[in-house]
Design an enzyme around this catalytic site. Structure first.
Site, PDB file in Angstrom:
ATOM      1  CG  ASP A 189      31.385  36.839  43.228  1.00 53.99           C
ATOM      2  OD1 ASP A 189      32.073  36.973  44.259  1.00 53.99           O
ATOM      3  OD2 ASP A 189      31.294  35.764  42.624  1.00 53.99           O
ATOM      4  CG  ASN A 197      18.894  35.295  46.514  1.00 53.22           C
ATOM      5  OD1 ASN A 197      18.392  36.357  46.858  1.00 53.22           O
ATOM      6  ND2 ASN A 197      19.601  35.177  45.406  1.00 53.22           N
ATOM      7  CG  HIS A 202      14.760  34.718  44.791  1.00 53.38           C
ATOM      8  ND1 HIS A 202      16.018  34.541  44.269  1.00 53.38           N
ATOM      9  CD2 HIS A 202      14.279  33.472  45.030  1.00 53.38           C
ATOM     10  CE1 HIS A 202      16.287  33.253  44.173  1.00 53.38           C
ATOM     11  NE2 HIS A 202      15.239  32.576  44.649  1.00 53.38           N
ATOM     12  CG  ASP A 206      15.742  41.073  43.106  1.00 53.60           C
ATOM     13  OD1 ASP A 206      16.729  40.360  42.793  1.00 53.60           O
ATOM     14  OD2 ASP A 206      14.606  40.928  42.615  1.00 53.60           O
ATOM     15  CD  GLU A 233      25.956  35.704  42.660  1.00 52.53           C
ATOM     16  OE1 GLU A 233      26.462  34.634  43.032  1.00 52.53           O
ATOM     17  OE2 GLU A 233      24.987  35.760  41.878  1.00 52.53           O
TER      18      GLU A 233
END
Length: 320
Positions: A189, A197, A202, A206, A233
């Protein structure tokens, strides 16, 4: 000359050179694409590359007669191609044997021009229907593939989704267990993704996940290598036939690929760019391991990599 879409690929098999040449010329004059060969073994060798829509097959040939050639074609080919036997024998038992061997029709040599033209016209209709069926089947396959892809992929990253990865993991474990082959699983991760973020928003978060997904997906393209989104993630990589040394190489490649993306992450406590932590297990399955238990063992090693300072990996050979 007939229209191109009415022409056929015809495989002509006859050991008598003069007969073969004369008939090939007549067929080509009618616009057909002809592959003329002198024997059964040669016919079987060229069959799949030429992909004939009609086979004109002499019966009496050395080494392998027409009956055996037809039987082999029917045994090996799932797609039915019309076979017309050519023979100077008019006896009923020859005709019966030809049909039993997989033939669709029987012409007496020398072949009458009018009869041959009529037979070819009938075969052209079959060829056209076969092409239409193949076109429809190909379109259905494309539609089914797109539907399957939509069902099995993660909406954001376009990697495989968790459901698909779970199914593949169970299949691979079962197969590797039966054959006693080592298998590896990696969970990784993104380090300090929440601060990313918070700092960049956000939408940028992404975009970051998409870049990571593309980079890792490009690393693992062999058969039985799968990359999926585990959730949020977190990502999972399944590697068939992979021992501890190969697992370590894979983790090193993942680390290097993420670093080379050079994605700024000012909120990270590890680095000024995005990094990942990884946990990897390798094992020879017994074949009855549960998906959840394997994820749990990889997750423990991922947690250990985080405790060690992140931007690293911890791998281990386990005995599930």
């Amino acid at each position: 000359m007939m229209e191109n879409n009415a022409s056929m690929r015809i495989l002509l098999v006859d050991d008598v050179q003069l007969d073969r040449m004369q008939l090939a010329i007549r067929l080509k004059q009618q616009g057909h694409n002809v592959e003329a060969v002198s024997g059964g073994r040669e016919a079987l060798e060229v069959f799949y590359d030429f992909d004939p829509e009609l086979v004109l097959l002499d019966i009496t040939m050395p080494e392998m007669d027409g009956f055996e050639v037809a039987q082999r074609i029917r045994e090996q080919d799932d797609d039915w191609r019309p076979i017309i036997f050519l023979s100077s024998h008019e006896e009923p038992h020859f005709i019966s044997k030809a049909i039993d061997a997989g033939g669709d029709d029987y012409l007496i040599k020398p072949v009458d021009r009018v009869v041959l033209t009529a037979k070819l016209t009938a075969m052209q209709r079959i060829a056209m229907m076969r092409r239409e069926l193949q076109s429809t089947s190909s379109e259905l396959e494309r539609v089914n593939y797109r539907l399957m892809k939509q069902v099995n992929e993660d909406g954001l990253t376009k990697l495989f989704n968790r459901r698909f990865m779970d199914e593949q993991l169970q299949k691979i474990v079962n197969f590797h267990g039966r054959h006693e082959i080592p298998f590896s699983l990696i969970l990784f991760d993104v380090d300090h993704f929440k601060p990313y973020n918070d700092n960049y928003g956000h939408i940028e978060g992404d975009k970051c996940l998409i870049k990571i997904s593309n980079a890792i997906n490009n690393l693992f393209t062999r058969t039985e290598e799968y990359v999926g989104r585990y959730g949020g993630e977190e990502f999972v990589v399944l590697l068939a036939n992979t021992d501890l040394d190969k697992l370590e190489q894979a983790c090193g490649r993942i680390h290097k690929a993420i670093v080379e993306l050079n994605i700024e992450n000012s909120g990270s406590l590890v680095s000024d760019i995005v990094t990942v932590s990884q946990g990897g297990i390798t094992f020879i399955p017994h074949g009855n391991e549960s998906v959840d238990s394997l994820y749990e063992q990889a997750d423990k090693l991922l947690y250990q990599a985080k405790k060690n300072g992140r931007a690293s990996y911890v791998i281990e050979t386990i005995d599930p």
